[in-house]
Design a protein around this motif. Structure first.
Motif, PDB file in Angstrom:
ATOM      1  N   LEU A 163     117.528 -42.485  78.748  1.00 39.18           N
ATOM      2  CA  LEU A 163     116.510 -41.924  77.858  1.00 39.18           C
ATOM      3  C   LEU A 163     115.419 -41.150  78.583  1.00 39.18           C
ATOM      4  O   LEU A 163     114.805 -40.268  77.990  1.00 39.18           O
ATOM      5  CB  LEU A 163     115.855 -43.039  77.025  1.00 39.18           C
ATOM      6  CG  LEU A 163     116.785 -43.781  76.063  1.00 39.18           C
ATOM      7  CD1 LEU A 163     116.039 -44.931  75.403  1.00 39.18           C
ATOM      8  CD2 LEU A 163     117.364 -42.837  75.012  1.00 39.18           C
ATOM      9  N   ALA A 164     115.161 -41.488  79.832  1.00 43.77           N
ATOM     10  CA  ALA A 164     114.081 -40.783  80.537  1.00 43.77           C
ATOM     11  C   ALA A 164     114.262 -40.900  82.044  1.00 43.77           C
ATOM     12  O   ALA A 164     114.691 -41.935  82.555  1.00 43.77           O
ATOM     13  CB  ALA A 164     112.723 -41.347  80.137  1.00 43.77           C
ATOM     14  N   ASN A 165     113.932 -39.803  82.723  1.00 47.52           N
ATOM     15  CA  ASN A 165     113.873 -39.750  84.185  1.00 47.52           C
ATOM     16  C   ASN A 165     112.551 -39.124  84.580  1.00 47.52           C
ATOM     17  O   ASN A 165     112.176 -38.097  84.007  1.00 47.52           O
ATOM     18  CB  ASN A 165     114.969 -38.823  84.752  1.00 47.52           C
ATOM     19  CG  ASN A 165     116.366 -39.318  84.483  1.00 47.52           C
ATOM     20  OD1 ASN A 165     116.627 -40.502  84.566  1.00 47.52           O
ATOM     21  ND2 ASN A 165     117.265 -38.392  84.167  1.00 47.52           N
ATOM     22  N   ALA A 166     111.885 -39.702  85.541  1.00 46.62           N
ATOM     23  CA  ALA A 166     110.635 -39.109  86.025  1.00 46.62           C
ATOM     24  C   ALA A 166     110.597 -39.136  87.548  1.00 46.62           C
ATOM     25  O   ALA A 166     111.183 -40.019  88.179  1.00 46.62           O
ATOM     26  CB  ALA A 166     109.433 -39.871  85.476  1.00 46.62           C
ATOM     27  N   ILE A 167     109.922 -38.159  88.106  1.00 47.48           N
ATOM     28  CA  ILE A 167     109.618 -38.163  89.543  1.00 47.48           C
ATOM     29  C   ILE A 167     108.147 -37.803  89.693  1.00 47.48           C
ATOM     30  O   ILE A 167     107.687 -36.813  89.113  1.00 47.48           O
ATOM     31  CB  ILE A 167     110.488 -37.150  90.317  1.00 47.48           C
ATOM     32  CG1 ILE A 167     111.965 -37.543  90.235  1.00 47.48           C
ATOM     33  CG2 ILE A 167     110.041 -37.058  91.774  1.00 47.48           C
ATOM     34  CD1 ILE A 167     112.901 -36.530  90.879  1.00 47.48           C
ATOM     35  N   VAL A 168     107.425 -38.606  90.434  1.00 49.66           N
ATOM     36  CA  VAL A 168     106.012 -38.341  90.716  1.00 49.66           C
ATOM     37  C   VAL A 168     105.844 -38.219  92.227  1.00 49.66           C
ATOM     38  O   VAL A 168     106.306 -39.092  92.964  1.00 49.66           O
ATOM     39  CB  VAL A 168     105.110 -39.472  90.179  1.00 49.66           C
ATOM     40  CG1 VAL A 168     103.664 -39.304  90.656  1.00 49.66           C
ATOM     41  CG2 VAL A 168     105.159 -39.519  88.649  1.00 49.66           C
ATOM     42  N   THR A 169     105.230 -37.137  92.662  1.00 48.98           N
ATOM     43  CA  THR A 169     104.972 -36.926  94.085  1.00 48.98           C
ATOM     44  C   THR A 169     103.457 -36.945  94.309  1.00 48.98           C
ATOM     45  O   THR A 169     102.736 -36.086  93.791  1.00 48.98           O
ATOM     46  CB  THR A 169     105.562 -35.571  94.547  1.00 48.98           C
ATOM     47  OG1 THR A 169     106.940 -35.531  94.167  1.00 48.98           O
ATOM     48  CG2 THR A 169     105.457 -35.417  96.056  1.00 48.98           C
ATOM     49  N   LEU A 170     102.999 -37.920  95.060  1.00 48.99           N
ATOM     50  CA  LEU A 170     101.550 -38.116  95.217  1.00 48.99           C
ATOM     51  C   LEU A 170     100.913 -37.001  96.059  1.00 48.99           C
ATOM     52  O   LEU A 170     101.527 -36.489  97.002  1.00 48.99           O
ATOM     53  CB  LEU A 170     101.263 -39.466  95.873  1.00 48.99           C
ATOM     54  CG  LEU A 170     101.817 -40.702  95.155  1.00 48.99           C
ATOM     55  CD1 LEU A 170     101.311 -41.975  95.845  1.00 48.99           C
ATOM     56  CD2 LEU A 170     101.429 -40.709  93.682  1.00 48.99           C
ATOM     57  N   LYS A 171      99.682 -36.659  95.694  1.00 48.36           N
ATOM     58  CA  LYS A 171      98.938 -35.647  96.463  1.00 48.36           C
ATOM     59  C   LYS A 171      97.664 -36.213  97.067  1.00 48.36           C
ATOM     60  O   LYS A 171      97.365 -35.990  98.225  1.00 48.36           O
ATOM     61  CB  LYS A 171      98.582 -34.447  95.570  1.00 48.36           C
ATOM     62  CG  LYS A 171      99.723 -33.474  95.404  1.00 48.36           C
ATOM     63  CD  LYS A 171      99.251 -32.044  95.141  1.00 48.36           C
ATOM     64  CE  LYS A 171      98.432 -31.949  93.880  1.00 48.36           C
ATOM     65  NZ  LYS A 171      98.605 -30.652  93.199  1.00 48.36           N
ATOM     66  N   GLU A 172      96.907 -36.958  96.241  1.00 49.31           N
ATOM     67  CA  GLU A 172      95.586 -37.356  96.738  1.00 49.31           C
ATOM     68  C   GLU A 172      95.000 -38.452  95.854  1.00 49.31           C
ATOM     69  O   GLU A 172      95.394 -38.605  94.700  1.00 49.31           O
ATOM     70  CB  GLU A 172      94.644 -36.149  96.695  1.00 49.31           C
ATOM     71  CG  GLU A 172      94.499 -35.603  95.284  1.00 49.31           C
ATOM     72  CD  GLU A 172      93.985 -34.168  95.245  1.00 49.31           C
ATOM     73  OE1 GLU A 172      93.595 -33.647  96.293  1.00 49.31           O
ATOM     74  OE2 GLU A 172      94.001 -33.589  94.140  1.00 49.31           O
ATOM     75  N   PRO A 173      94.038 -39.163  96.378  1.00 44.36           N
ATOM     76  CA  PRO A 173      93.332 -40.153  95.562  1.00 44.36           C
ATOM     77  C   PRO A 173      92.588 -39.434  94.438  1.00 44.36           C
ATOM     78  O   PRO A 173      92.077 -38.329  94.638  1.00 44.36           O
ATOM     79  CB  PRO A 173      92.340 -40.792  96.542  1.00 44.36           C
ATOM     80  CG  PRO A 173      92.893 -40.509  97.897  1.00 44.36           C
ATOM     81  CD  PRO A 173      93.591 -39.187  97.786  1.00 44.36           C
ATOM     82  N   VAL A 174      92.578 -40.060  93.272  1.00 52.22           N
ATOM     83  CA  VAL A 174      91.886 -39.467  92.130  1.00 52.22           C
ATOM     84  C   VAL A 174      91.088 -40.562  91.419  1.00 52.22           C
ATOM     85  O   VAL A 174      91.221 -41.744  91.720  1.00 52.22           O
ATOM     86  CB  VAL A 174      92.877 -38.808  91.148  1.00 52.22           C
ATOM     87  CG1 VAL A 174      93.501 -37.556  91.763  1.00 52.22           C
ATOM     88  CG2 VAL A 174      93.960 -39.798  90.723  1.00 52.22           C
ATOM     89  N   ASP A 175      90.262 -40.116  90.474  1.00 50.42           N
ATOM     90  CA  ASP A 175      89.364 -41.072  89.823  1.00 50.42           C
ATOM     91  C   ASP A 175      90.069 -42.022  88.878  1.00 50.42           C
ATOM     92  O   ASP A 175      89.649 -43.164  88.699  1.00 50.42           O
ATOM     93  CB  ASP A 175      88.277 -40.309  89.041  1.00 50.42           C
ATOM     94  CG  ASP A 175      87.255 -39.708  89.981  1.00 50.42           C
ATOM     95  OD1 ASP A 175      87.214 -40.133  91.159  1.00 50.42           O
ATOM     96  OD2 ASP A 175      86.512 -38.804  89.548  1.00 50.42           O
ATOM     97  N   SER A 176      91.100 -41.533  88.206  1.00 42.96           N
ATOM     98  CA  SER A 176      91.771 -42.438  87.276  1.00 42.96           C
ATOM     99  C   SER A 176      93.228 -42.047  87.140  1.00 42.96           C
ATOM    100  O   SER A 176      93.617 -40.919  87.480  1.00 42.96           O
ATOM    101  CB  SER A 176      91.093 -42.415  85.909  1.00 42.96           C
ATOM    102  OG  SER A 176      91.724 -41.483  85.073  1.00 42.96           O
ATOM    103  N   ASN A 177      94.030 -42.969  86.647  1.00 41.09           N
ATOM    104  CA  ASN A 177      95.460 -42.685  86.483  1.00 41.09           C
ATOM    105  C   ASN A 177      95.740 -42.151  85.081  1.00 41.09           C
ATOM    106  O   ASN A 177      96.602 -42.644  84.360  1.00 41.09           O
ATOM    107  CB  ASN A 177      96.311 -43.912  86.794  1.00 41.09           C
ATOM    108  CG  ASN A 177      95.913 -45.140  86.015  1.00 41.09           C
ATOM    109  OD1 ASN A 177      94.727 -45.356  85.761  1.00 41.09           O
ATOM    110  ND2 ASN A 177      96.879 -45.955  85.642  1.00 41.09           N
ATOM    111  N   GLY A 178      95.005 -41.120  84.706  1.00 42.96           N
ATOM    112  CA  GLY A 178      95.245 -40.464  83.425  1.00 42.96           C
ATOM    113  C   GLY A 178      94.187 -40.819  82.407  1.00 42.96           C
ATOM    114  O   GLY A 178      93.404 -41.754  82.608  1.00 42.96           O
ATOM    115  N   PHE A 179      94.197 -40.059  81.321  1.00 41.84           N
ATOM    116  CA  PHE A 179      93.165 -40.241  80.291  1.00 41.84           C
ATOM    117  C   PHE A 179      93.739 -40.669  78.946  1.00 41.84           C
ATOM    118  O   PHE A 179      93.015 -41.108  78.072  1.00 41.84           O
ATOM    119  CB  PHE A 179      92.369 -38.941  80.112  1.00 41.84           C
ATOM    120  CG  PHE A 179      93.195 -37.809  79.533  1.00 41.84           C
ATOM    121  CD1 PHE A 179      94.025 -37.039  80.333  1.00 41.84           C
ATOM    122  CD2 PHE A 179      93.146 -37.510  78.181  1.00 41.84           C
ATOM    123  CE1 PHE A 179      94.782 -35.997  79.806  1.00 41.84           C
ATOM    124  CE2 PHE A 179      93.904 -36.470  77.642  1.00 41.84           C
ATOM    125  CZ  PHE A 179      94.726 -35.712  78.469  1.00 41.84           C
TER     126      PHE A 179
END
Lengths: 270, 270, 270, 270
Positions: A163-179
């Motif tokens: 049903l779903a495939n995702a790939i996340v490639t990290l870049k940098e520290p951020v303030d929050s993990n989404g809104f």
């Protein structure tokens, strides 16, 4: 006469058999999130009529994989870890009700029955699924690092359909993990009458959220997301991806200890 | 504004994602049953206070393994059989309410989420488990025959703990496959308030049963049954075996199309 | 000094732990088969160089779903049926070696480890998969009948990727359930040297087949077959469907009791 | 004529379908170990006749739970993590051969087929099982810490029978996570002849071990271990616990890239 015990079914004299013990419930885990935009018309269509679209970015969607270890107060689950560990993959949108913006889960698959039970109590529309997400280990090379370039994969299937495939490639520290998943949840809890066609015996709008959040550093980066439909499950068709907003990884701890009734349309006399 | 559809969660514009489609639901399968006596005090203790013991053989218990193929009206499930096939192992006692004798399921494990969902709607206290029962094939020697001497095994485990083992050895055709599970079911359906400690938003007593039964010849014989407890599930301690009454095998077809509200103690305002 | 026992690993003083007990092995079950034509070049490409294409219909392929209950001589597996029941989905082509026509399995997925072990011993290239096939029950409506119009579905997935879907609609009794899987099997058994790049310590061509076949009436009909590739498994790309030949259903019993070495290229000194 | 590719079965023109790709194989994970003493007679009985007991502590046994993420050179498995993650629970003793002390795995259960395949190549007597071990998370309270008092549970079951339960409570950093699994492995690889009763076509003694170890700090502490037998698996009866020596937790990374043939008794002409 002994009173039966058990937060949820089955009730027994001791209460030990309950599929879910009494709250509070404690969670330690990781969240891998992909946020994207869909046409707000799709979000509108998946909300019940009494809810409105959020004012800003009404077409924003979060697809989240959570890799959890959880337990209740005596932590017994941690020592029989099959009873403690599970994954869930879920889809969150935002909505507005009586002027307040909420997050709302519109689809969710989990890997254990106790998680289904907790979810139905909380208004999460849970089903069983097979969810996987790349883990972080501290040694060896068969692992991403929580660092620039760290690459995470995540997948979901149900009834042997991917049903779903995702790939996340990290870049940098951020303030929050989404809104998108950042508000109190506004969920529906309903139980149809046992009489066919009679309506809902229970029909509530409730709000809830975690407490005692213990948050790690959020990391942000680029993301890819593929969604599919099967004969039994809709993802690609209900909230298609128009534009990826970003991907996130965060370690989190949280506690769940109930919520609040918002509105009631139950008819328990049916 | 489009209305959301779905008998149970999740609701979507099409209704296709519902974990369970609309009734009626159709079942074809086999039932392997072991009936036994426990001390009626154990049955009394597992019944809610408002129910009474049955007048005759109040300590009788049926432990049943059902090997099902099921579908809804369009039968689409039969062609993606992972969505259609499941097993369940369940424990039934009898009780009396307002002068009427009912059967009541006090523990049940199933192998699929759609079966959990149907069960919670029906008041079955379902959990996931791993259930297995010997099948009958018409050719070769790796199978019992439905004939004198035919030997069937059945097992149940949950969370990697073995909970029950049964062996039934057929002797002869009999009139029915037991008497404990022979009445309308009297089940409780409840949902705790989202507010901790506030009681139940939904709390109903309902009755239901199958219709359009299409029954094969029942066979009876001798039976053995071992029950165990785990940290998460109680069987040996809640309804211990005092005396085996018999074992049964029967092929059955049945339809479920709802039931009737018997009593309501809901408080949807919490 | 006690000698260790066990047909396959692990060996122990009693031999009880062996993943597979001594032959013979007995099977009762059902076979759902779809036969089709692919370009013979694909069959040629999936055969080792020392084998030739079959003389007639060299591009014929059989995709078979088997729903088994199996046991060894003492039949103990039948009473702990989780140890006895499994499904397999497999792909068979034909080939010629030294003038003799053989069947050969080029891909196979099974649902239990004991079936993997038996298969590796037999030269079946087994992997774990999730296979499902519609079952026949004698009562109720949630079942096809073995009769004209009876409709069977079958599916295969591995690592959460759907790999195959089939539908067979029965038309009439026929003489056999296909011709592709009708010869003795010609299989390769090999074990690479523990030294990287050194070649194979074991490298045999063997032949084998079932004995004591106890066959039900074969039924034939129309068939549909969809094949897919995943990142880990090839079906659509290795033996694509050009033309469906037909579909079959048959109940069968069979015994396996070993085979014969055909050719050896082992180098056990590496 | 195209040559078939694939380190292990099935071979195809591309080699992509192989259940295991070419070495090297990379591992990142955690090891939870319980070491104990059994009567050396039990260790003697589980060793093949040509091996001797170790000189020191010949009755020492290690029961190890490994929670792995693994991949091959292109790391593709990490992005479809169902293909990468697995657990294994295994039992190691020591032995002596031609004057050299080795470790030897005498029982092992894993959760994925690719791990079975790697193991059979390596001489590990692998079966499928359901293994679980408490994980360490960095946030929240549903987790032990790698610190004094950190409590880890581990369990093993196979064919729905619980086979082992362990609890390890950490006390302090130590030099190593046990001594039993600290030598090169000495394993047997054998394949019975396809002809019943003819002996083994392949019968080798090989040695192997990991390379490029990337080790975290070992922690030691107290341990509890319960072992059980089932009808299909022996643990309590083959290596009963006489005295617990200790428990350990360690994060590790390691690479596997083959081993060396030690002795050969194959008879490939059968």
């Amino acid at each position: 006469m002994s009173k039966l015990k058990g937060f949820m079914a089955p009730k027994t004299p001791t209460g030990k058999s309950a599929i879910v013990p009494d709250m509070p419930w404690f969670y330690s885990g990781t969240l891998l999130t992909v946020e994207y935009l869909t046409d707000p018309a799709y979000v509108r269509a998946i909300l019940p009529p009494e809810l409105e679209l959020a004012d800003e970015q009404p077409g924003a969607v979060a697809f989240i994989w959570a890799d959890w270890q959880s337990c209740s107060t005596d932590k017994a689950e941690l020592l029989d870890p099959i009873r403690s560990q599970y994954l869930e993959a879920f889809v969150v949108v935002r909505c507005k009700y009586e002027g307040v913006t909420y997050s709302r889960c519109v689809a969710i698959w989990v890997t254990k029955d106790f998680a289904i039970a907790r979810g139905w109590f909380q208004g999460y529309p849970k089903k069983l699924g097979s969810a996987h997400v790349t883990r972080v280990f501290n040694h060896g090379v068969a692992t991403p690092k929580v660092a620039a370039g760290g690459k995470f994969g995540a997948t979901l299937s149900a009834y042997d359909h991917r049903l779903a495939n995702a790939i996340v490639t990290l870049k940098e520290p951020v303030d929050s993990n989404g809104f998108v998943n950042g508000h109190k949840m506004l969920h529906s809890r309903w139980v149809p009458s046992i009489t066919p066609g009679a309506g809902n015996s229970l029909d509530q709008l409730i709000t809830m959220g975690g407490v005692d959040a213990d948050l790690g550093q959020a990391w942000g980066g680029d993301a890819e997301l593929e969604l599919f439909d099967s004969q039994w499950d809709e993802l690609a068709s209900i909230l298609p991806v128009e534009k990826i907003l970003g991907g996130y990884f965060r370690e989190v701890g949280v506690t769940f200890n109930g919520g609040t009734l918002v509105a009631d349309n139950s008819n328990p006399s049916i």
